[in-house]
Design a protein around this motif. Structure first.
Motif, PDB file in Angstrom:
ATOM      1  N   GLY A 168       8.131  12.627   1.217  1.00  0.00           N
ATOM      2  CA  GLY A 168       8.923  12.868   0.023  1.00  0.00           C
ATOM      3  C   GLY A 168       8.163  12.815  -1.282  1.00  0.00           C
ATOM      4  N   GLY A 169       6.844  12.780  -1.258  1.00  0.00           N
ATOM      5  CA  GLY A 169       6.101  12.729  -2.513  1.00  0.00           C
ATOM      6  C   GLY A 169       4.597  12.763  -2.323  1.00  0.00           C
ATOM      7  N   ILE A 170       3.903  12.459  -3.407  1.00  0.00           N
ATOM      8  CA  ILE A 170       2.447  12.478  -3.438  1.00  0.00           C
ATOM      9  C   ILE A 170       1.964  11.167  -4.052  1.00  0.00           C
ATOM     10  N   GLY A 171       0.962  10.543  -3.429  1.00  0.00           N
ATOM     11  CA  GLY A 171       0.321   9.357  -3.982  1.00  0.00           C
ATOM     12  C   GLY A 171      -0.932   9.775  -4.735  1.00  0.00           C
ATOM     13  N   ILE A 172      -1.207   9.128  -5.861  1.00  0.00           N
ATOM     14  CA  ILE A 172      -2.371   9.445  -6.693  1.00  0.00           C
ATOM     15  C   ILE A 172      -3.058   8.134  -7.046  1.00  0.00           C
ATOM     16  N   ARG A 173      -4.385   8.080  -6.873  1.00  0.00           N
ATOM     17  CA  ARG A 173      -5.122   6.864  -7.224  1.00  0.00           C
ATOM     18  C   ARG A 173      -6.545   7.200  -7.641  1.00  0.00           C
ATOM     19  N   ALA A 228       7.658  17.897  -6.320  1.00  0.00           N
ATOM     20  CA  ALA A 228       7.906  18.854  -7.398  1.00  0.00           C
ATOM     21  C   ALA A 228       7.098  18.508  -8.649  1.00  0.00           C
ATOM     22  N   ALA A 229       7.012  17.227  -8.988  1.00  0.00           N
ATOM     23  CA  ALA A 229       6.228  16.811 -10.154  1.00  0.00           C
ATOM     24  C   ALA A 229       4.750  17.115  -9.937  1.00  0.00           C
ATOM     25  N   PHE A 282       0.841  -1.186   0.000  1.00  0.00           N
ATOM     26  CA  PHE A 282       0.000   0.000   0.000  1.00  0.00           C
ATOM     27  C   PHE A 282       0.878   1.239   0.000  1.00  0.00           C
ATOM     28  N   VAL A 283       0.532   2.192  -0.831  1.00  0.00           N
ATOM     29  CA  VAL A 283       1.297   3.423  -0.945  1.00  0.00           C
ATOM     30  C   VAL A 283       1.140   4.265   0.322  1.00  0.00           C
ATOM     31  N   ALA A 284      -0.077   4.248   0.889  1.00  0.00           N
ATOM     32  CA  ALA A 284      -0.372   5.043   2.075  1.00  0.00           C
ATOM     33  C   ALA A 284      -1.532   4.404   2.822  1.00  0.00           C
ATOM     34  N   PRO A 285      -1.660   4.650   4.121  1.00  0.00           N
ATOM     35  CA  PRO A 285      -2.797   4.114   4.867  1.00  0.00           C
ATOM     36  C   PRO A 285      -4.114   4.697   4.359  1.00  0.00           C
ATOM     37  N   ALA A 286      -5.196   3.979   4.583  1.00  0.00           N
ATOM     38  CA  ALA A 286      -6.516   4.376   4.070  1.00  0.00           C
ATOM     39  C   ALA A 286      -6.909   5.793   4.484  1.00  0.00           C
ATOM     40  N   ASP A 287      -6.576   6.187   5.701  1.00  0.00           N
ATOM     41  CA  ASP A 287      -6.998   7.511   6.171  1.00  0.00           C
ATOM     42  C   ASP A 287      -6.123   8.655   5.654  1.00  0.00           C
ATOM     43  N   PRO A 302      -4.095   0.032  -8.338  1.00  0.00           N
ATOM     44  CA  PRO A 302      -2.789   0.678  -8.527  1.00  0.00           C
ATOM     45  C   PRO A 302      -2.815   2.141  -8.085  1.00  0.00           C
ATOM     46  N   ALA A 303      -1.670   2.616  -7.695  1.00  0.00           N
ATOM     47  CA  ALA A 303      -1.501   4.023  -7.325  1.00  0.00           C
ATOM     48  C   ALA A 303      -0.171   4.494  -7.883  1.00  0.00           C
ATOM     49  N   LEU A 304      -0.113   5.760  -8.172  1.00  0.00           N
ATOM     50  CA  LEU A 304       1.124   6.371  -8.617  1.00  0.00           C
ATOM     51  C   LEU A 304       1.766   7.092  -7.441  1.00  0.00           C
ATOM     52  N   ALA A 305       3.054   7.128  -7.424  1.00  0.00           N
ATOM     53  CA  ALA A 305       3.784   7.936  -6.451  1.00  0.00           C
ATOM     54  C   ALA A 305       4.716   8.840  -7.245  1.00  0.00           C
TER      55      ALA A 305
END
Length: 68
Positions: free
Chosen positions: A33-38, A53-54, A5-10, A46-49
């Motif tokens: 250090g970044g942003i998760g996108i789903r 800056a991006a 998992f990229v990040a916890p559900a909450d 799937p999720a992007l990290a």
């Protein structure tokens, strides 16, 4: 199969442009250090990290409404 998992559900939150009608919804999470996108409709999919800056560059581009 191991699921990561990229990040916890909450940690995830929907775009302010999303609604509860099942439309196209994007969720993001503030990661170290970044942003998760789903896709909000595929919670365990799937999720992007991307780097912060991006993400900032993408948001700036979207705000200028110059995407073809």
């Amino acid at each position: 199969m191991k699921i990561l998992f990229v990040a916890p559900a909450d940690a995830w939150f929907k775009s302010s442009y999303s609604n509860d009608s099942g439309g196209a919804c994007v969720e993001i999470a503030d990661l170290t250090g970044g942003i998760g996108i789903r896709d909000s409709k595929i919670e365990h999919g799937p999720a992007l990290a991307v780097t912060a800056a991006a993400w900032s560059s993408f948001v700036d581009l979207a705000r200028t409404d110059t995407i073809d």
